[in-house]
Design a protein around this motif. Structure first.
Motif, PDB file in Angstrom:
ATOM      1  N   ASP A  30     -45.140 -30.284  31.687  1.00 64.90           N
ATOM      2  CA  ASP A  30     -44.529 -29.422  30.651  1.00 64.90           C
ATOM      3  C   ASP A  30     -44.310 -29.883  29.284  1.00 64.90           C
ATOM      4  O   ASP A  30     -44.581 -31.160  29.339  1.00 64.90           O
ATOM      5  CB  ASP A  30     -43.287 -28.990  30.841  1.00 64.90           C
ATOM      6  CG  ASP A  30     -43.015 -27.938  30.118  1.00 64.90           C
ATOM      7  OD1 ASP A  30     -43.088 -26.473  30.943  1.00 64.90           O
ATOM      8  OD2 ASP A  30     -42.488 -28.215  29.130  1.00 64.90           O
ATOM      9  N   SER A  40     -36.048 -20.535  30.205  1.00 66.31           N
ATOM     10  CA  SER A  40     -35.144 -20.612  31.244  1.00 66.31           C
ATOM     11  C   SER A  40     -33.720 -21.428  30.263  1.00 66.31           C
ATOM     12  O   SER A  40     -32.745 -22.226  31.270  1.00 66.31           O
ATOM     13  CB  SER A  40     -35.561 -20.883  32.281  1.00 66.31           C
ATOM     14  OG  SER A  40     -36.887 -20.875  32.046  1.00 66.31           O
ATOM     15  N   GLY A 391     -39.645 -10.826  31.472  1.00 67.19           N
ATOM     16  CA  GLY A 391     -39.327 -10.542  30.538  1.00 67.19           C
ATOM     17  C   GLY A 391     -38.669 -10.684  30.878  1.00 67.19           C
ATOM     18  O   GLY A 391     -37.678 -11.761  30.860  1.00 67.19           O
ATOM     19  N   THR A 396     -34.057 -13.088  37.602  1.00 67.06           N
ATOM     20  CA  THR A 396     -33.604 -12.342  38.932  1.00 67.06           C
ATOM     21  C   THR A 396     -35.216 -12.984  39.643  1.00 67.06           C
ATOM     22  O   THR A 396     -35.018 -12.889  40.803  1.00 67.06           O
ATOM     23  CB  THR A 396     -33.313 -11.234  38.441  1.00 67.06           C
ATOM     24  OG1 THR A 396     -32.696 -11.169  37.727  1.00 67.06           O
ATOM     25  CG2 THR A 396     -33.941  -9.902  39.645  1.00 67.06           C
TER      26      THR A 396
HETATM   27  C1  LIG Z   1     -31.678 -13.993  25.916  1.00 64.59           C
HETATM   28  C2  LIG Z   1     -31.844 -13.803  26.702  1.00 64.59           C
HETATM   29  C3  LIG Z   1     -31.292 -13.225  27.909  1.00 64.59           C
HETATM   30  C4  LIG Z   1     -31.643 -13.018  29.390  1.00 64.59           C
HETATM   31  N1  LIG Z   1     -30.495 -12.883  30.401  1.00 64.59           N
HETATM   32  C5  LIG Z   1     -31.061 -13.314  31.776  1.00 64.59           C
HETATM   33  C6  LIG Z   1     -31.256 -12.400  32.894  1.00 64.59           C
HETATM   34  O1  LIG Z   1     -29.924 -12.092  32.108  1.00 64.59           O
HETATM   35  N2  LIG Z   1     -31.697 -12.673  33.720  1.00 64.59           N
HETATM   36  C7  LIG Z   1     -32.587 -12.761  33.855  1.00 64.59           C
HETATM   37  O2  LIG Z   1     -33.033 -12.879  35.437  1.00 64.59           O
HETATM   38  N3  LIG Z   1     -33.429 -13.033  33.170  1.00 64.59           N
HETATM   39  C8  LIG Z   1     -32.912 -13.393  31.573  1.00 64.59           C
HETATM   40  N4  LIG Z   1     -33.778 -13.834  30.399  1.00 64.59           N
HETATM   41  C9  LIG Z   1     -34.988 -13.834  31.297  1.00 64.59           C
HETATM   42  C10 LIG Z   1     -35.921 -14.863  31.895  1.00 64.59           C
HETATM   43  O3  LIG Z   1     -35.172 -15.654  30.986  1.00 64.59           O
HETATM   44  C11 LIG Z   1     -37.009 -14.768  31.310  1.00 64.59           C
HETATM   45  O4  LIG Z   1     -37.386 -14.606  32.396  1.00 64.59           O
HETATM   46  C12 LIG Z   1     -37.423 -16.801  32.227  1.00 64.59           C
HETATM   47  O5  LIG Z   1     -36.716 -17.742  31.673  1.00 64.59           O
HETATM   48  C13 LIG Z   1     -39.394 -17.027  32.046  1.00 64.59           C
HETATM   49  O6  LIG Z   1     -39.306 -18.050  32.565  1.00 64.59           O
HETATM   50  P1  LIG Z   1     -40.883 -19.208  32.766  1.00 64.59           P
HETATM   51  O7  LIG Z   1     -40.860 -20.024  33.037  1.00 64.59           O
HETATM   52  O8  LIG Z   1     -41.968 -17.742  32.828  1.00 64.59           O
HETATM   53  O9  LIG Z   1     -40.689 -19.385  30.864  1.00 64.59           O
HETATM   54  P2  LIG Z   1     -40.712 -21.165  30.127  1.00 64.59           P
HETATM   55  O10 LIG Z   1     -38.442 -20.805  31.100  1.00 64.59           O
HETATM   56  O11 LIG Z   1     -39.883 -20.617  28.471  1.00 64.59           O
HETATM   57  O12 LIG Z   1     -41.072 -21.227  30.438  1.00 64.59           O
HETATM   58  C14 LIG Z   1     -42.462 -21.813  30.237  1.00 64.59           C
HETATM   59  C15 LIG Z   1     -42.599 -23.286  29.947  1.00 64.59           C
HETATM   60  O13 LIG Z   1     -43.536 -23.553  29.774  1.00 64.59           O
HETATM   61  C16 LIG Z   1     -44.244 -25.041  28.685  1.00 64.59           C
HETATM   62  N5  LIG Z   1     -44.571 -24.479  27.787  1.00 64.59           N
HETATM   63  C17 LIG Z   1     -45.446 -23.617  26.872  1.00 64.59           C
HETATM   64  N6  LIG Z   1     -47.005 -23.790  26.779  1.00 64.59           N
HETATM   65  C18 LIG Z   1     -47.400 -25.065  27.134  1.00 64.59           C
HETATM   66  C19 LIG Z   1     -48.285 -25.780  26.817  1.00 64.59           C
HETATM   67  N7  LIG Z   1     -49.604 -25.459  25.856  1.00 64.59           N
HETATM   68  N8  LIG Z   1     -48.349 -27.097  26.975  1.00 64.59           N
HETATM   69  C20 LIG Z   1     -47.857 -27.578  27.797  1.00 64.59           C
HETATM   70  N9  LIG Z   1     -45.563 -26.756  28.439  1.00 64.59           N
HETATM   71  C21 LIG Z   1     -45.537 -25.953  27.614  1.00 64.59           C
HETATM   72  C22 LIG Z   1     -42.167 -24.817  27.993  1.00 64.59           C
HETATM   73  O14 LIG Z   1     -42.107 -25.867  27.570  1.00 64.59           O
HETATM   74  C23 LIG Z   1     -42.013 -23.485  29.130  1.00 64.59           C
HETATM   75  O15 LIG Z   1     -40.712 -24.971  29.640  1.00 64.59           O
HETATM   76  C24 LIG Z   1     -33.340 -13.993  29.337  1.00 64.59           C
HETATM   77  C25 LIG Z   1     -33.760 -14.419  28.067  1.00 64.59           C
HETATM   78  C26 LIG Z   1     -33.417 -14.302  27.235  1.00 64.59           C
HETATM   79  C27 LIG Z   1     -34.318 -14.729  25.832  1.00 64.59           C
END
Ligand SMILES: Cc1cc2nc3c(=O)[nH]c(=O)nc-3n(C[C@H](O)[C@H](O)[C@H](O)COP(=O)(O)OP(=O)(O)OC[C@H]3O[C@@H](n4cnc5c(N)ncnc54)[C@H](O)[C@@H]3O)c2cc1C
Length: 425
Positions: A30, A40, A391, A396
């Motif tokens: 990351d 997240s 999304g 969840t």
């Molecule tokens: C306001 C808001 C409210 C929400 N509420 C809820 C809720 O109540 N319940 C629910 O289920 N979901 C909710 N969500 C959605 C949920 O938060 C996300 O779907 C989830 O966090 C996505 O997780 P992820 O691991 O895919 O992405 P991320 O958490 O964004 O993780 C991706 C990681 O990739 C890393 N990264 C990106 N590009 C690179 C690169 N080139 N090199 C190295 N590292 C990189 C980033 O640093 C990051 O740590 C909400 C989202 C928002 C914005």
């Protein structure tokens, strides 16, 4: 197998958890110095297992023009010279049919119910402390027409195994006394609500930090502060990732970079319809009358989740969806609108006159697909897997998404069919 997981958000960490249990040698990379510091970090905190209907639905299209014209609307569109933004919007509009919405709801419910079972199993085994509570969710409607439509959805979801009930305003106040507030508050606007007693809340960031400790203890290598710039393929097989910390070789790569995922897969010919929907949150220290149940204001699309924080009770307030590109810079106007929204809804919950920093404003980019279904599993490129596009439901769905992608990578048949979440679909 040597498996490299790109991204240490909740989705990447959950994937690593199941991969290492299959006996793989797992590395998680990351760009940030800690885990879960992007989307997240401070999301709405809802483990919303029964409330998964996608944003794209038949009732959405008529609402779009007023949403786009009003500066304080829950959804805003900032046009960009970006063909990916326009293509995503066109696909979103095409997905706004009852048939597509029902199909997506059915698929997401199967995945979310599986996630709930996996969370129970994980907690029985790891006992991670993250303010986890099964305090139920109440979605309140101020418009009688939208309440009537929600009641119809309850009937449909009951046929799929959800236990929800439609409540009158008085019944809503009985479930959540903080809705008894005076004129102008959220409670005064309630026409009715949908209550789901089995819904849960929890702090996603604290969960990720707890999981990180567990992963390290069971042998996962974490490469934090390392940015991935490119995936390199030899013929049709990915061989390594180019990173700020040098090349990283592996037998398989799982791309879980949230809204950034398409940037890494596109040069390999894997086009993913994932676009960021920017959202905002506040984390309020509770000092007065605040909800104990998780409350959603359906009209304003704002969620209020009580959290048992390490330094005392907190209210996580989250909402807004801005189609505005990849910048995570907060728009002070949107932050002000969310504060005003929370203050009007639950005026006694905190000291709203306190400095803004104490309300902990935050923004994140939801990795959204037009239909609302995530993209899970293998791609046409050998050794390249994706886990993205959850999304508004990434917290969840993280455990089930991680489990099925690990199954796919191991060549096992996942409990949930991956055809419905396949990259090519
Ligand atoms: C306001 C808001 C409210 C929400 N509420 C809820 C809720 O109540 N319940 C629910 O289920 N979901 C909710 N969500 C959605 C949920 O938060 C996300 O779907 C989830 O966090 C996505 O997780 P992820 O691991 O895919 O992405 P991320 O958490 O964004 O993780 C991706 C990681 O990739 C890393 N990264 C990106 N590009 C690179 C690169 N080139 N090199 C190295 N590292 C990189 C980033 O640093 C990051 O740590 C909400 C989202 C928002 C914005």
């Amino acid at each position: 197998m040597r498996v490299v997981v790109l991204g240490a958000g909740v989705v990447g960490l959950a994937t690593a958890y199941y991969l290492v249990q299959d006996g793989h040698e797992v590395t998680v990379v990351d760009r940030n110095d800690g885990v879960a510091l992007e989307t997240s970090y401070a999301n709405g905190a809802q483990l919303s297992y029964s409330y998964v209907a996608p944003l794209a639905g038949p009732g959405v299209l008529p609402k779009i023009p007023p949403w786009l014209l009003r500066r304080d609307s829950p959804l805003r569109f900032y046009p960009r010279l970006d063909p990916h933004q326009w293509r995503w919007l066109m696909q979103f509009v095409l997905a706004c049919t009852a048939r597509q919405s029902d199909q997506t709801t059915r698929r997401l419910l199967a995945l979310s119910f599986y996630s709930r079972r996996l969370m129970d199993a994980l907690q029985a085994r790891e006992a991670i402390e993250f303010g986890h509570a099964r305090n139920g969710k109440l979605v309140v409607h101020s418009d009688p027409a939208s309440f009537a439509a929600a009641k119809r959805l309850v009937e449909y979801q009951r046929s799929l195994g959800c236990e929800q009930s439609a409540l009158s305003r008085d019944e809503c106040v009985a479930v959540e006394p903080a809705l008894a507030g005076g004129p102008g508050t959220l409670g005064a606007r309630v026409a009715g609500g949908i209550h789901t007693p089995s819904e849960e809340v929890g702090d996603c960031y604290r969960f990720c930090v707890g999981l990180e400790h567990r992963l390290v203890a069971i042998g996962v290598a974490l490469r934090l502060g390392v940015t991935v710039s490119r995936l390199v393929a030899n013929g049709r097989r990915v061989t390594h990732a180019e990173t700020s910390g040098g090349d990283l070789a592996g037998d398989a790569f799982v791309v879980a970079l949230g809204a950034q995922t398409p940037w890494l897969t596109r040069p390999l010919g894997v086009e993913l319809p994932v676009y960021p929907l920017k959202g905002y949150s506040l984390t309020l220290p509770i000092t007065g009358a605040a909800p104990a149940v998780s409350v959603t204001d359906f009209k304003r699309k704002v969620v209020y989740a009580p959290l048992d924080g390490p330094a005392g009770p907190q209210l996580r307030v989250a909402g807004m969806a801005d189609v505005a590109g990849h910048s995570r810079r907060p728009d002070p106007v949107r932050v002000g609108q969310l504060v005003a929204e929370a203050r009007a809804a639950f005026p006694g919950a905190t000291d709203y006159a306190a400095p803004l920093a104490s309300l902990q404003p935050w923004t994140g980019l939801r990795p959204a697909t037009p239909k609302g279904s995530p993209l899970l599993g293998r791609t046409p490129v050998d050794g390249l897997f994706v886990n993205c596009g959850q999304g508004a439901l990434g917290w969840t769905l993280a455990l089930a998404s991680g489990r099925v992608v690990a199954d796919d990578l191991a060549g096992r048949r996942p409990e949930i069919s991956l055809e419905q979440f396949a990259v090519s679909e």
